[in-house]
Write an enzyme that holds these catalytic residues in place. Structure first.
Site, PDB file in Angstrom:
ATOM      1  N   ASP A  85       0.973  -1.210  -0.273  1.00  0.00           N
ATOM      2  CA  ASP A  85      -0.078   0.239   0.026  1.00  0.00           C
ATOM      3  C   ASP A  85       0.921   1.173   0.012  1.00  0.00           C
ATOM      4  O   ASP A  85       1.978   1.068   0.371  1.00  0.00           O
ATOM      5  CB  ASP A  85      -0.971   0.024   1.152  1.00  0.00           C
ATOM      6  CG  ASP A  85      -0.191   0.133   2.683  1.00  0.00           C
ATOM      7  OD1 ASP A  85       0.578  -0.625   2.875  1.00  0.00           O
ATOM      8  OD2 ASP A  85      -0.561   0.848   3.595  1.00  0.00           O
ATOM      9  N   GLU A 147      -0.023  -1.432   5.666  1.00  0.00           N
ATOM     10  CA  GLU A 147       1.294  -1.110   6.634  1.00  0.00           C
ATOM     11  C   GLU A 147       1.076   0.465   6.842  1.00  0.00           C
ATOM     12  O   GLU A 147       1.242   0.809   8.008  1.00  0.00           O
ATOM     13  CB  GLU A 147       2.650  -1.294   6.008  1.00  0.00           C
ATOM     14  CG  GLU A 147       3.727  -0.863   6.830  1.00  0.00           C
ATOM     15  CD  GLU A 147       4.281   0.459   6.929  1.00  0.00           C
ATOM     16  OE1 GLU A 147       4.991   0.810   7.766  1.00  0.00           O
ATOM     17  OE2 GLU A 147       3.864   1.258   6.065  1.00  0.00           O
TER      18      GLU A 147
END
Length: 398
Positions: A85, A147
């Site tokens: 991400d 994350e």
């Protein structure tokens, strides 16, 4: 969006891999499944078994794959870990399309080039070399979701590793460190506070409970606590910011100038040194609310409430200088300097699961999350050299 590459044919350079990964908009609010499924197809085409672990919604997934040892062993070995991400580009002034990576002046620009699709792209590029090497121990690839919003995805993947008994012996998290070794980082703890007061016309303020004003008292207490840690420690001067920090980052409340607001909510975080227990920090904030703020609010109206909601937390990373993975990475990078950083990573989660971890990856953290994010091509090449050396270090010697 259709698949951006044919999984039966992989790019010839890490830069091409990174470009292809950048083209997927995997901002944390979006699904990462297209990227994950296409990478999974590529790895399966290489003959590797893959395991996906999903979030509760099914819109996001972690991917874990193992390049087994020459004798077929799939347990132990080293994990190469990266998240898929990226942070948003909303409101940022980019010189080029953030999701169409391009090379300018020996730099590769695009959202995630530095944090941290650069590292992920290099690991994918080197999969054929891992497969061509007679490994004494396996090498694992771990690609996580979310994350950037508090290391949400990695615990799901790590729990699965524990259940399956994989138990790697070490982990390299490829966050941007300019290819220097980082042996420790702070923990991160994020919360939302909702202050529920009582609405009234502003001409009748004594009949209401002003949620914004009482929220301000809590926010000021959090700042006072931050000032205490700054002035009194404890300190660890190996860190770039050598003390525990706290801050309020977002606040919302009120509906009109002439209305006593009945709701105010704000988000705050604190980043604790690895040796500082995060729970007493939260307890001190709770006690201030319970002993100071709530009694004052309820004297104004008995239904006043203050709620605290945990948004995310991830443990700090403690140094493990005697761990085999630390010694190996220091040897390969020829870097013996002790470095500790304030930003958080998934390394602390791997360590918490009994997997010694260290951080080393391409790019400078100062470029992360900014407009015109970039990674220097020299850093990508240095990462390739580092991982090739790591692969050779795991080869059968006799």
């Amino acid at each position: 969006m259709t698949a951006l590459f044919d999984p039966t044919a992989y790019p010839s350079t890490s830069v091409e891999w990174i470009k292809k990964l950048i083209a997927y908009d995997t901002t944390s609010r979006e699904s990462n499944l297209e990227l994950i499924h296409d990478v999974q197809a590529y790895l399966q085409q290489q003959g590797l078994e893959t395991v996906l672990t999903h979030d509760a919604s099914g819109r996001k997934a972690n991917l874990f794959a193992t390049i087994p040892a020459a004798d077929g062993t799939r347990t132990g070995g080293i994990v190469l870990s990266g998240h898929t991400d990226v942070v948003p580009v909303d409101g940022q002034n980019w010189s080029s399309d953030p999701f169409k990576a391009e090379v300018r002046d020996d730099r590769l620009y695009g959202r995630g080039t530095c944090d941290m699709k650069g590292f992920v792209g290099v690991t994918l590029q080197l999969v054929p070399e891992m497969l061509a090497t007679r490994l004494a121990k396996p090498i694992h690839l771990a690609y996580s979701y979310d994350e950037e919003v508090g290391c949400v995805g990695a615990p799901v993947m790590i729990d699965d590793l524990v259940r399956r008994g994989v138990q790697p012996e070490g982990c390299v998290v490829g966050e941007p460190t300019s290819m220097r070794t980082i042996v420790a980082h702070k923990g991160i703890n994020a919360y939302r506070c909702r202050v529920h007061g009582h609405a009234a016309h502003s001409s009748l303020t004594p009949k209401g409970v002003n949620a914004i004003e009482h929220a301000a008292r809590i926010i000021t207490a959090i700042r006072d606590l931050a000032d205490d840690y700054k002035s009194m420690g404890p300190y660890d001067h190996d860190f770039d910011v050598p003390f525990t920090t706290l801050q309020t980052s977002m606040i919302r409340g009120g509906i009109a100038l002439n209305t006593v607001p009945d709701l105010c909510e704000f988000e705050f975080e604190y980043r604790n040194l690895p040796g500082v227990d995060p729970e007493p920090i939260l307890q001190e904030i709770r006690e201030f609310i319970d002993l100071k703020v709530l009694p004052a609010m309820r004297r104004e109206h008995p239904d006043a409430v203050v709620e605290l909601e945990k948004l995310a937390s991830a443990p700090g990373l403690n140094p493990e200088e005697q761990a085999a993975i630390t010694k190996l990475v220091r040897e390969l990078t020829r870097d013996d300097t002790v470095r500790k950083v304030a930003y958080g990573t998934e390394a602390g989660l791997f360590q918490q699961a009994g997997i010694p971890s260290i951080i080393c990856g391409p790019g400078n953290i100062e470029q992360a999350h900014r407009p015109d994010e970039y990674v220097e091509l020299a850093q990508v090449e240095q990462c390739e050299q580092f991982l090739r050396a790591l692969i050779r270090s795991q080869a059968v010697t006799a």
